[in-house]
Scaffold this motif. Structure first.
Motif, mmCIF file in Angstrom:
data_model
loop_
_atom_site.group_PDB
_atom_site.id
_atom_site.type_symbol
_atom_site.label_atom_id
_atom_site.label_comp_id
_atom_site.label_asym_id
_atom_site.label_seq_id
_atom_site.Cartn_x
_atom_site.Cartn_y
_atom_site.Cartn_z
ATOM 1 N N LEU A 220 -29.184 8.923 35.028
ATOM 2 C CA LEU A 220 -28.927 8.266 33.751
ATOM 3 C C LEU A 220 -27.432 8.252 33.454
ATOM 4 N N GLY A 221 -26.757 9.390 33.698
ATOM 5 C CA GLY A 221 -25.332 9.461 33.429
ATOM 6 C C GLY A 221 -24.514 8.519 34.302
ATOM 7 N N GLY A 222 -24.986 8.258 35.514
ATOM 8 C CA GLY A 222 -24.233 7.387 36.406
ATOM 9 C C GLY A 222 -24.583 5.922 36.299
ATOM 10 N N LEU A 223 -25.802 5.611 35.836
ATOM 11 C CA LEU A 223 -26.269 4.225 35.884
ATOM 12 C C LEU A 223 -26.484 3.593 34.513
ATOM 13 N N VAL A 224 -26.693 4.388 33.476
ATOM 14 C CA VAL A 224 -27.033 3.841 32.155
ATOM 15 C C VAL A 224 -25.932 4.230 31.168
ATOM 16 N N GLN A 225 -25.231 3.228 30.660
ATOM 17 C CA GLN A 225 -24.119 3.494 29.751
ATOM 18 C C GLN A 225 -24.613 4.028 28.414
ATOM 19 N N ILE A 226 -23.890 4.997 27.866
ATOM 20 C CA ILE A 226 -24.218 5.543 26.562
ATOM 21 C C ILE A 226 -22.926 5.899 25.833
ATOM 22 N N ASN A 227 -22.890 5.595 24.545
ATOM 23 C CA ASN A 227 -21.752 5.877 23.667
ATOM 24 C C ASN A 227 -20.425 5.371 24.242
ATOM 25 N N PRO A 228 -20.294 4.062 24.438
ATOM 26 C CA PRO A 228 -19.017 3.517 24.930
ATOM 27 C C PRO A 228 -17.989 3.446 23.806
ATOM 28 N N ILE A 229 -17.252 4.511 23.602
ATOM 29 C CA ILE A 229 -16.343 4.596 22.462
ATOM 30 C C ILE A 229 -15.225 3.567 22.529
ATOM 31 N N TRP A 230 -14.927 3.066 23.723
ATOM 32 C CA TRP A 230 -13.879 2.049 23.830
ATOM 33 C C TRP A 230 -14.294 0.745 23.178
ATOM 34 N N GLU A 231 -15.594 0.542 22.999
ATOM 35 C CA GLU A 231 -16.061 -0.661 22.305
ATOM 36 C C GLU A 231 -15.931 -0.504 20.797
ATOM 37 N N TRP A 232 -16.107 0.726 20.284
ATOM 38 C CA TRP A 232 -15.997 0.939 18.843
ATOM 39 C C TRP A 232 -14.529 1.075 18.419
ATOM 40 N N GLY A 233 -13.719 1.695 19.271
ATOM 41 C CA GLY A 233 -12.330 1.926 18.911
ATOM 42 C C GLY A 233 -12.168 3.174 18.069
ATOM 43 N N PRO A 234 -10.933 3.562 17.758
ATOM 44 C CA PRO A 234 -10.699 4.771 16.952
ATOM 45 C C PRO A 234 -11.149 4.577 15.513
ATOM 46 N N PHE A 235 -11.443 5.694 14.855
ATOM 47 C CA PHE A 235 -11.914 5.631 13.468
ATOM 48 C C PHE A 235 -10.749 5.368 12.523
ATOM 49 N N GLU A 236 -10.989 4.438 11.608
ATOM 50 C CA GLU A 236 -10.083 4.195 10.493
ATOM 51 C C GLU A 236 -10.929 4.130 9.236
ATOM 52 N N THR A 237 -10.454 4.789 8.186
ATOM 53 C CA THR A 237 -11.264 4.955 6.981
ATOM 54 C C THR A 237 -11.733 3.622 6.408
ATOM 55 N N GLY A 238 -10.918 2.595 6.483
ATOM 56 C CA GLY A 238 -11.279 1.318 5.872
ATOM 57 C C GLY A 238 -12.110 0.409 6.749
ATOM 58 N N LEU A 239 -12.460 0.846 7.972
ATOM 59 C CA LEU A 239 -13.222 -0.003 8.882
ATOM 60 C C LEU A 239 -14.657 0.494 8.992
ATOM 61 N N SER A 240 -15.544 -0.432 9.303
ATOM 62 C CA SER A 240 -16.930 -0.083 9.578
ATOM 63 C C SER A 240 -17.474 -1.093 10.564
ATOM 64 N N THR A 241 -18.672 -0.807 11.085
ATOM 65 C CA THR A 241 -19.291 -1.712 12.044
ATOM 66 C C THR A 241 -20.780 -1.766 11.766
ATOM 67 N N ASN A 242 -21.421 -2.792 12.250
ATOM 68 C CA ASN A 242 -22.859 -2.943 12.061
ATOM 69 C C ASN A 242 -23.510 -3.169 13.418
ATOM 70 N N GLY A 243 -24.761 -2.797 13.533
ATOM 71 C CA GLY A 243 -25.473 -2.984 14.783
ATOM 72 C C GLY A 243 -25.319 -1.827 15.737
ATOM 73 N N ALA A 244 -24.383 -0.925 15.511
ATOM 74 C CA ALA A 244 -24.220 0.255 16.353
ATOM 75 C C ALA A 244 -25.068 1.382 15.784
ATOM 76 N N GLN A 245 -25.869 2.016 16.644
ATOM 77 C CA GLN A 245 -26.784 3.056 16.195
ATOM 78 C C GLN A 245 -26.352 4.413 16.717
ATOM 79 N N PRO A 246 -26.525 5.471 15.928
ATOM 80 C CA PRO A 246 -26.278 6.829 16.428
ATOM 81 C C PRO A 246 -27.376 7.237 17.394
ATOM 82 N N ASP A 247 -27.303 8.445 17.896
ATOM 83 C CA ASP A 247 -28.340 8.944 18.795
ATOM 84 C C ASP A 247 -29.690 8.971 18.096
ATOM 85 N N TRP A 248 -30.748 8.862 18.892
ATOM 86 C CA TRP A 248 -32.082 8.641 18.349
ATOM 87 C C TRP A 248 -32.502 9.742 17.367
#
Length: 462
Positions: A268-296
């Motif tokens: 799973l770790g080698g073949l199935v991507q999980i938590n791609p932080i480069w897609e979300w980017g660094p946290f900034e207080t004034g930003l938010s995103t939709n459609g991204a879910q936390p762990d189950w």
């Protein structure tokens, strides 16, 4: 080889009887007990991969400039925590593999624990004398959820920052002491002081893992002292424990489970991507995103916040209980409180204070099955409500319509499922005796006078 080992130990320690007893200790031989082993081995993988990741991770919210190999973020202002996680993912050898394996192991760990709790609940494995083992197991679930949340919050990406913002709001919503609790944890108003990342880092890599390890040891120790529960089969009784000896039966099998679990997690770790932080980017207080879910395992908490109607408990201009308290704090307290209190509730309701080594099938106790089915349906509906935004984005079903549907279902579906489970379990129980208990059948015998007489006797009797 075993004889030579026992002889070697006995000549030097005089403990051959203890070693022989240990080698003949029996373990359960039913597939459902493997859930606990899978959880244990996931924890081992978590510790092993976590140690490697700590060598490269920097738990600091101090700002720096990203100059790594991921081109879209190069030159961006990020925290040291985010930068080091990016470096682990793209520059450290086997870093992405171990980071994703670590993340998958956390998810599977909680899946195995949850299924294990369900197995224990519906079979009555928590009854005397194993209620203490059950309490330790429920405490493990609580700590595992907190540990997973802290781990995902360390990297300071956009999604983890949003999660911490929600957690801060929930902490602040606790009546009377909420502000003091939030200040003690964060050290300052959100996003908190620089020391906050150090605090959750110490909790995640040291205090919580050590506590979980001690609870697992206590769980296993209590289990060894009381032996395992068992389903009624050919030889099992309340007084006789039947199982597979440690050697040569159990050790090869459990090693197979360990290597199989490790193989699946690394795949799973080698073949199935999980938590791609480069897609979300660094946290900034004034930003938010939709459609991204936390762990189950956080979905039920997100769902509770969403289905709760928007109201606060106020007196005049004073807000006594903010809205976030109900879904974020009161709901999980209610769920885990029910799990902790259930053995006592059942014991007082049924008056059953006897020792139990044999497990029930769900049909053997329709009342418990109905309560459990209704309760877990209630929790599951809240869990699915947490995915309402994904359903809206993927399918287009209006978000508001979904939330109102879940609100109504929370009052209706648990009762329907509980009633259905009770009827089905009772019918199954009434329609058969236990398949290993000999049923009674009618036997026709001929009398000395030449007539026939019907008698009750065991089936299959001539």
């Amino acid at each position: 080889m075993i004889r030579r080992l026992v002889r070697f130990l006995d000549e030097r320690t005089g403990q051959a009887p203890l070693v022989r007893k240990l080698l003949r200790y029996v373990f359960p031989d039913h597939w459902s007990f493997l859930l606990g082993e899978i959880a244990l081995y996931c924890f081992v993988i978590l510790v092993a991969t976590g140690i490697y990741l700590t060598l490269f991770f920097e738990p600091s919210l101090a700002q720096t400039t990203y100059r790594g190999s991921y081109e879209p973020l190069r030159g961006a202002t990020v925290s040291h925590a985010f930068r080091s996680t990016m470096d682990i993912s793209f520059q450290v050898k086997a870093g992405l593999l171990l980071r994703q394996t670590h993340h998958w192991a956390a998810d599977v760990f909680l899946v195995a624990i949850t299924l294990h709790v369900l197995r224990v609940f519906f079979t009555g494995a928590y009854r005397k004398p194993r209620d203490l083992i059950y309490y330790v197991g429920v405490a493990l679930v609580v700590l595992a959820v907190l540990e997973g949340f802290l781990g995902s919050s360390l990297v300071d990406d956009l999604m983890s920052g949003m999660g911490l913002a929600i957690a801060y709001s929930v902490a602040m919503s606790i009546p009377v002491v909420g502000g003091n609790i939030a200040l003690a944890i964060w050290g300052a108003p959100f996003p908190g002081a620089e020391e906050f990342s150090q605090r959750i880092y110490i909790l995640h890599v040291l205090l919580f893992p050590v506590t979980i390890g001690l609870l697992i040891a206590a769980h296993l120790g209590f289990l060894v002292m009381r032996h395992h529960t068992q389903f009624l089969q050919r030889r099992e009784t309340e007084q006789r424990v039947v199982g597979v000896p440690l050697w040569p039966g159990y050790v090869p099998r459990t090693l197979g489970v360990f290597f199989g679990t490790a193989a699946v997690l690394f795949l799973l770790g080698g073949l199935v991507q999980i938590n791609p932080i480069w897609e979300w980017g660094p946290f900034e207080t004034g930003l938010s995103t939709n459609g991204a879910q936390p762990d189950w395992y956080l979905g039920w908490l997100i769902g509770a916040l969403r289905v709760m109607p928007g109201f606060d408990v106020t007196i005049g201009d004073v807000t006594l209980i903010p809205n976030a308290f109900w879904g974020g704090a009161f709901f999980p307290l209610l769920v885990f409180g029910f799990l902790f209190l259930w053995p006592t509730i059942e014991r007082r309701a049924t008056g059953d204070h006897a020792w139990h080594n044999l497990l029930d099938r769900p049909r053997d106790n329709p009342w418990r099955t109905a309560v459990g089915a209704g309760f877990f349906t209630w929790v599951a509906l809240v869990f699915f409500a947490g995915s309402a935004d994904r359903v809206f984005l993927q399918v287009g079903i209006p978000y508001t319509w979904q939330i109102w549907t879940f609100r109504v279902a929370l009052f209706v579906m648990p009762l329907v499922v509980a009633r259905l489970a009770y009827v089905v379990a009772r019918e199954f129980a009434a329609s058969e005796l236990h398949p290993l208990r000999e049923p009674v059948a009618t036997v026709v015998r001929r009398t000395p006078t030449g007539g026939f007489q019907a008698e009750d006797g065991p089936s299959g009797q001539d």
